[in-house]
Design a protein around this motif. Structure first.
Motif, PDB file in Angstrom:
ATOM      1  N   ARG A  70       0.810  -1.221   0.000  1.00 18.68           N
ATOM      2  CA  ARG A  70       0.000   0.000   0.000  1.00 18.68           C
ATOM      3  C   ARG A  70       0.843   1.270   0.000  1.00 18.68           C
ATOM      4  O   ARG A  70       0.361   2.331  -0.334  1.00 18.68           O
ATOM      5  N   GLU A  71       2.093   1.154   0.389  1.00 20.89           N
ATOM      6  CA  GLU A  71       2.965   2.323   0.435  1.00 20.89           C
ATOM      7  C   GLU A  71       3.873   2.347  -0.791  1.00 20.89           C
ATOM      8  O   GLU A  71       4.332   1.300  -1.246  1.00 20.89           O
ATOM      9  N   PRO A  72       4.149   3.526  -1.325  1.00 21.04           N
ATOM     10  CA  PRO A  72       5.037   3.635  -2.482  1.00 21.04           C
ATOM     11  C   PRO A  72       6.420   3.074  -2.178  1.00 21.04           C
ATOM     12  O   PRO A  72       6.922   3.194  -1.066  1.00 21.04           O
ATOM     13  N   ARG A  73       7.023   2.456  -3.179  1.00 18.79           N
ATOM     14  CA  ARG A  73       8.373   1.908  -3.014  1.00 18.79           C
ATOM     15  C   ARG A  73       9.433   2.978  -3.207  1.00 18.79           C
ATOM     16  O   ARG A  73      10.497   2.912  -2.626  1.00 18.79           O
ATOM     17  N   GLN A  74       9.154   3.914  -4.084  1.00 24.46           N
ATOM     18  CA  GLN A  74      10.112   4.971  -4.370  1.00 24.46           C
ATOM     19  C   GLN A  74       9.890   6.152  -3.427  1.00 24.46           C
ATOM     20  O   GLN A  74       8.765   6.448  -3.046  1.00 24.46           O
ATOM     21  N   PRO A  75      10.966   6.846  -3.054  1.00 26.71           N
ATOM     22  CA  PRO A  75      10.793   8.028  -2.209  1.00 26.71           C
ATOM     23  C   PRO A  75      10.062   9.131  -2.973  1.00 26.71           C
ATOM     24  O   PRO A  75      10.067   9.155  -4.201  1.00 26.71           O
TER      25      PRO A  75
END
Length: 121
Positions: free
Chosen positions: A35-40
């Motif tokens: 659910r959270e983005p992998r990239q900053p």
């Protein structure tokens, strides 16, 4: 706004929800998406530079199909919000999802009939 064009977290939330629905029907392959983005998050300079480089070309390519659809969605959303009937949009999306899932052919992966779906979240 997420109804018109979800951000990265919105896309991931949708993908996770569809993966869950497919898993309930023994149709999901692999693990659910995070659910959270992998990239900053991009730095400010990149966020400002992107529209002037890649964003302009993308907008030009998509303006013939995406822009009219987005304007239609926005008009529908504004009209429903003004009348206090926004829930009808959710009900319509839920019906479309249910019909799409009910229309799936039975496969070896599917050992039981497709249950009714419900979008959540």
């Amino acid at each position: 706004m997420d109804r018109l064009h979800p951000g990265q977290r919105g896309h991931r939330r949708l993908a996770a929800g569809f993966h869950r629905l497919l898993a309930e029907r023994d149709l999901a392959l692999g693990s659910p998406p995070g659910r959270e983005p992998r990239q900053p998050t991009p730095i400010r300079a990149a966020a400002v530079l992107w529209p002037t480089t890649e964003g302009t070309g993308r907008l030009a390519r998509r303006s013939t199909d995406l822009l009219p659809q987005l304007l239609g969605l926005a008009t529908t959303e504004i009209g429903h919000r003004a009348r206090g009937t926004s829930r009808q949009l959710d009900a319509r999306a839920e019906r479309a999802l249910r019909e799409a899932l009910d229309g799936l052919p039975r496969t070896p992966f599917l050992r039981r009939s497709v249950p009714r779906a419900r979008m959540e979240g």
